[in-house]
Enzyme design. Structure first.
Site, PDB file in Angstrom:
ATOM      1  N   VAL A  68       0.857  -1.191   0.000  1.00  0.00           N
ATOM      2  CA  VAL A  68       0.000   0.000   0.000  1.00  0.00           C
ATOM      3  C   VAL A  68       0.890   1.238   0.000  1.00  0.00           C
ATOM      4  CG1 VAL A  68      -1.669   1.336   1.356  1.00  0.00           C
ATOM      5  CG2 VAL A  68      -1.907  -1.155   1.204  1.00  0.00           C
ATOM      6  N   ALA A 113       4.614   4.014   2.847  1.00  0.00           N
ATOM      7  CA  ALA A 113       4.122   2.765   2.254  1.00  0.00           C
ATOM      8  C   ALA A 113       4.290   1.631   3.261  1.00  0.00           C
ATOM      9  CB  ALA A 113       4.897   2.433   0.979  1.00  0.00           C
ATOM     10  N   LYS A 114       3.695   0.517   2.990  1.00  0.00           N
ATOM     11  CA  LYS A 114       3.944  -0.699   3.766  1.00  0.00           C
ATOM     12  C   LYS A 114       3.521  -1.884   2.925  1.00  0.00           C
ATOM     13  CE  LYS A 114       5.352  -1.480   8.042  1.00  0.00           C
ATOM     14  NZ  LYS A 114       6.131  -0.518   8.843  1.00  0.00           N
ATOM     15  N   GLY A 115       4.145  -3.022   3.217  1.00  0.00           N
ATOM     16  CA  GLY A 115       3.759  -4.245   2.520  1.00  0.00           C
ATOM     17  C   GLY A 115       3.729  -5.392   3.490  1.00  0.00           C
ATOM     18  N   ASP A 154      10.656  -5.301   8.387  1.00  0.00           N
ATOM     19  CA  ASP A 154       9.674  -5.025   9.441  1.00  0.00           C
ATOM     20  C   ASP A 154       9.490  -6.361  10.175  1.00  0.00           C
ATOM     21  OD1 ASP A 154       7.708  -2.678  10.199  1.00  0.00           O
ATOM     22  OD2 ASP A 154       6.459  -4.464  10.263  1.00  0.00           O
TER      23      ASP A 154
END
Ligand code: GLU
Length: 425
Positions: A68, A113-115, A154
């Site tokens: 995202v 962002a992050k995934g 992460d």
């Protein structure tokens, strides 16, 4: 018979609700137009990928992943990749939004962002983990580039996984692109100090907050750390080396408590040997819940979201909370803590050390010019202390808690950038 595809359902996660509630609270203090406020409330783009991975048995299994981009107004989007069974689109949306505010707060030229992939990485062999990572990386190629979106580690991911990511991207374009990810091993373009950076930043913020409270003798201060992954274990070790009394630590298996202070290097060695903290001889076994409310001066939640809520917030004994994790505190708990006069250094400030050194890593990769660890740590401290001071000043100006202040500062910077760039077309 046709069976409809159902994406995996993660257990209930309140992170997105928390992120939006925090945003709404902070926006209230800002005079930005309704249009801009609404724009910043939405993720910009969201990708869901369903992809096959060959298991060691030869069987093909399907996995679901996300990426995202919350916002890209101030620069390429930046944020980690999480491997966990708890991953859901809503969780990733929340984490992406927090990355936007984190980068803006510490003034580095990135969006958020992050995934994540819905997977228990411990249930995969090293080869399966590599297969999963390479396929997920390949699925993200339309979205990532050193100038558009730069992933990092992460929860559940590490430098080795970043190396596979970098290799997969590089093989696809035909040349080495170290700047495609940060948090890589140092010998392929990673930065000195990146691995410890988040934990180091947490402790820098703790020391600054204690100074504000007039507490300057580390030996008098008892610290409890929930979570013993990259963030928690490095925070505990750095605190221990600075002379603080680390009285409690925990991981998923449980925790250990010793009112006289734990031998943190011995806990790390025990964990490496047995795979869990539970049963460590140098302290008494406690649960993760006990840790949150244990007798201590500083509480560092460094595990995951939703750990401090209205049920345990009234029983917290610490007078200072420094958030190593993203989103560990619910909005209801925030109110209880501030009513009780407990100071809280929010996630987007306290754990920003990771993305700050990620930024240094990206700059070093783009310039092919590498810094030594002292330089990295010096610049990290400079940025963090400046951001800490700006947050405190904003809190005083608006008479709000530090979380709301940090969000006010961050949202204002992004909103000002939106206003001056204007809306396309
Ligand atoms: N995953 C880390 C965070 O939540 C680091 C992100 C990055 O370095 O891009 O801040």
């Amino acid at each position: 018979m046709v069976v409809a595809f159902n994406p995996p359902v993660a257990h209930v996660n309140h992170a997105y609700h928390t992120a939006l509630a925090q945003y709404d609270r902070a926006v209230h203090y800002l005079s930005i137009s309704d249009g801009v406020a609404d724009f910043l409330r939405y993720p910009r783009r969201e990708l869901t990928v369903n992809f096959p991975v060959k298991r060691d048995t030869g069987k093909i299994e399907m996995f679901t992943g996300y990426r995202v981009h919350h916002n890209t107004v101030l620069g390429p989007s930046k944020g980690g990749i999480r491997y966990s069974l708890g991953v859901s689109l809503d969780e990733i949306r929340a984490l992406a939004m927090w990355m936007t505010w984190k980068c803006a707060l510490v003034n580095i030229p990135y969006g958020g962002a992050k995934g994540g992939v819905v997977v228990d990485p411990k249930a995969l062999s090293p080869r399966e983990l590599e297969n999963l990572t390479r396929r997920y990386a390949a699925e993200l190629i339309p979205l990532i580039s050193p100038h558009a979106d730069i992933p990092a580690p992460d929860l559940g991911t590490n430098p080795q996984i970043m190396a596979w990511f970098m290799d997969t991207y590089s093989m696809n374009v035909g040349y080495a692109v170290p700047a495609i990810v940060t948090g890589k091993p140092v010998n392929i373009g990673g930065s000195e100090g990146r691995n410890e950076a988040t934990g180091r930043g947490v402790i820098t913020c703790m020391v600054e907050a204690l100074r504000m409270q007039g507490q300057t003798n580390p030996a008098d201060i008892r610290v409890a750390v929930q979570g013993f992954g990259n963030v928690g274990s490095n925070a505990a070790l750095i605190a221990h080396k600075l002379g603080f009394k680390v009285v409690a630590v925990s991981d998923v298996t449980g925790g250990t408590y010793n009112p006289n202070g734990l031998d943190v290097p011995a806990v790390r060695a025990y964990l490496a040997e047995t795979g869990g903290i539970r049963g460590f001889r140098g302290g008494d076994d406690i649960t993760n819940d006990d840790l949150i409310t244990c007798d201590c001066d500083v509480l560092i939640p460094a595990a995951m979201e939703d750990q401090i809520h209205e049920d345990n917030a009234p029983r917290i004994q610490a007078s200072l909370i420094v958030e190593g994790a993203n989103g560990p505190t619910s909005p209801e708990a925030d109110d209880i803590l501030s009513e009780r006069g407990i100071m809280l250094v929010p996630d987007i400030l306290a754990n920003a050390g990771g993305v700050i050194v990620s930024y240094f890593e990206w700059v070093q990769d783009l310039q092919s010019f590498f810094w030594d660890e002292d330089e990295v740590n010096r610049q990290l401290e400079r940025i963090l202390i400046k951001s800490f001071e700006a947050t405190v000043t904003t809190a005083e100006e608006h008479n709000v808690d530090l979380r709301t202040a940090a969000q006010i500062l961050a949202i204002k910077r992004v909103a000002d950038a939106v206003a001056i760039r204007g809306f396309y077309p």
